[in-house]
Design an enzyme around this catalytic site. Sequence first.
Site, PDB file in Angstrom:
ATOM      1  N   ASP A 189       0.857  -1.189   0.000  1.00  0.00           N
ATOM      2  CA  ASP A 189       0.000   0.000   0.000  1.00  0.00           C
ATOM      3  C   ASP A 189       0.889   1.234   0.000  1.00  0.00           C
ATOM      4  O   ASP A 189       1.099   1.877   1.028  1.00  0.00           O
ATOM      5  CB  ASP A 189      -0.926  -0.013   1.212  1.00  0.00           C
ATOM      6  CG  ASP A 189      -2.063   0.987   1.070  1.00  0.00           C
ATOM      7  OD1 ASP A 189      -2.080   1.733   0.065  1.00  0.00           O
ATOM      8  OD2 ASP A 189      -2.940   1.025   1.954  1.00  0.00           O
ATOM      9  N   ALA A 190       1.429   1.534  -1.171  1.00  0.00           N
ATOM     10  CA  ALA A 190       2.374   2.639  -1.313  1.00  0.00           C
ATOM     11  C   ALA A 190       1.784   3.842  -2.031  1.00  0.00           C
ATOM     12  O   ALA A 190       2.355   4.920  -2.009  1.00  0.00           O
ATOM     13  CB  ALA A 190       3.628   2.173  -2.064  1.00  0.00           C
ATOM     14  N   LYS A 191       0.632   3.626  -2.707  1.00  0.00           N
ATOM     15  CA  LYS A 191      -0.093   4.706  -3.406  1.00  0.00           C
ATOM     16  C   LYS A 191       0.840   5.531  -4.294  1.00  0.00           C
ATOM     17  O   LYS A 191       0.818   6.761  -4.271  1.00  0.00           O
ATOM     18  CB  LYS A 191      -0.813   5.599  -2.402  1.00  0.00           C
ATOM     19  CG  LYS A 191      -1.877   4.867  -1.582  1.00  0.00           C
ATOM     20  CD  LYS A 191      -2.592   5.795  -0.621  1.00  0.00           C
ATOM     21  CE  LYS A 191      -3.685   5.069   0.123  1.00  0.00           C
ATOM     22  NZ  LYS A 191      -3.166   4.076   1.099  1.00  0.00           N
ATOM     23  N   ARG A 192       1.635   4.859  -5.094  1.00  0.00           N
ATOM     24  CA  ARG A 192       2.550   5.546  -5.989  1.00  0.00           C
ATOM     25  C   ARG A 192       1.801   6.043  -7.229  1.00  0.00           C
ATOM     26  O   ARG A 192       0.800   5.457  -7.647  1.00  0.00           O
ATOM     27  CB  ARG A 192       3.694   4.627  -6.409  1.00  0.00           C
ATOM     28  CG  ARG A 192       4.588   4.177  -5.257  1.00  0.00           C
ATOM     29  CD  ARG A 192       5.217   5.371  -4.546  1.00  0.00           C
ATOM     30  NE  ARG A 192       6.317   4.964  -3.679  1.00  0.00           N
ATOM     31  CZ  ARG A 192       6.306   5.059  -2.350  1.00  0.00           C
ATOM     32  NH1 ARG A 192       5.249   5.536  -1.742  1.00  0.00           N
ATOM     33  NH2 ARG A 192       7.358   4.679  -1.644  1.00  0.00           N
TER      34      ARG A 192
END
Length: 295
Positions: free
Chosen positions: A96-99
């Site tokens: 869950d890095a939302k890049r």
Amino acid sequence: MSVLSFGDRLAAEFAASRHLCAGIDPHAGLLGDWGLDDDAAGAERMGRDVVAAAAGVAACVKPQISFFERFGSAGFAALERVLADARSAGLIVIADAKRGDIGSTFAAYAEAWLSEGSPLEADALTVSPYMGAGMLAQADGAVRAHGKGLFVLAATSNPEARAVQTAVREDGRTVASAMVADAVEVNQELAPAGIGTGAVGSLGVVLGATLRLAEFGIDTDAYDDGPALPVLAPGFGHQGARIEDAAELFGGLGRALLANESRSILSGGPSGLAARVQERAAAIAAALSDGKGLA
């Protein structure tokens, strides 16, 4: 040798009645509740304990990268060990890095998180597509060659996102509904000829379980054809959404549902962790198979 797609791996989990996505969120308050220091070692201990409890029980684990990243290089080293444990256990990992970026920059993010053999290798990555859905093409190689997946933020539960996600585009669709439609289209493009009706796509969306999706312009029953769209749904458990209401919440979009729970699993500390994971996994499986949730 052909590579098993991310969607195929999800389909195998669903066939085994595993729909729980166990969150790994080592923020300061929870680490304190666990009797752990608010440092990289504490985050690692929590992460590895969750992996051990989730193996063979949950469909996947989802480490929230920010809670490791805040410790700098030590945090990333801790995260690498958590990811290594998960790979050894055969667990699907959603980073869950939302890049989100364009061109070679997003390609580099994909290389970091989705390349086989990378220290940060995960099975899927959450992405923020607000620089345009075309950015997703930069991860196409990893998705196809390495059997990886992406989860696109479409309708999220934070109130400040509503104005952006419900904004109406020139084509008459809301931003959120366009994100869902684009994901469905990519899955159809990726699907091999003659794919079965039980197939699951490798590109998914994030839809908050506490939302009324119709208010975001999303028709939950418009996507019955083609591979099922994976839906990563935070909001069950501690945040108040009930898994028994999944059919009402997601309709036809819920054919490939991952119910994310973090606080309901992590609260209470390490004592009883495995029992809580098993209890929530069983409750979710029962709700999604007995007619209360999804058929």
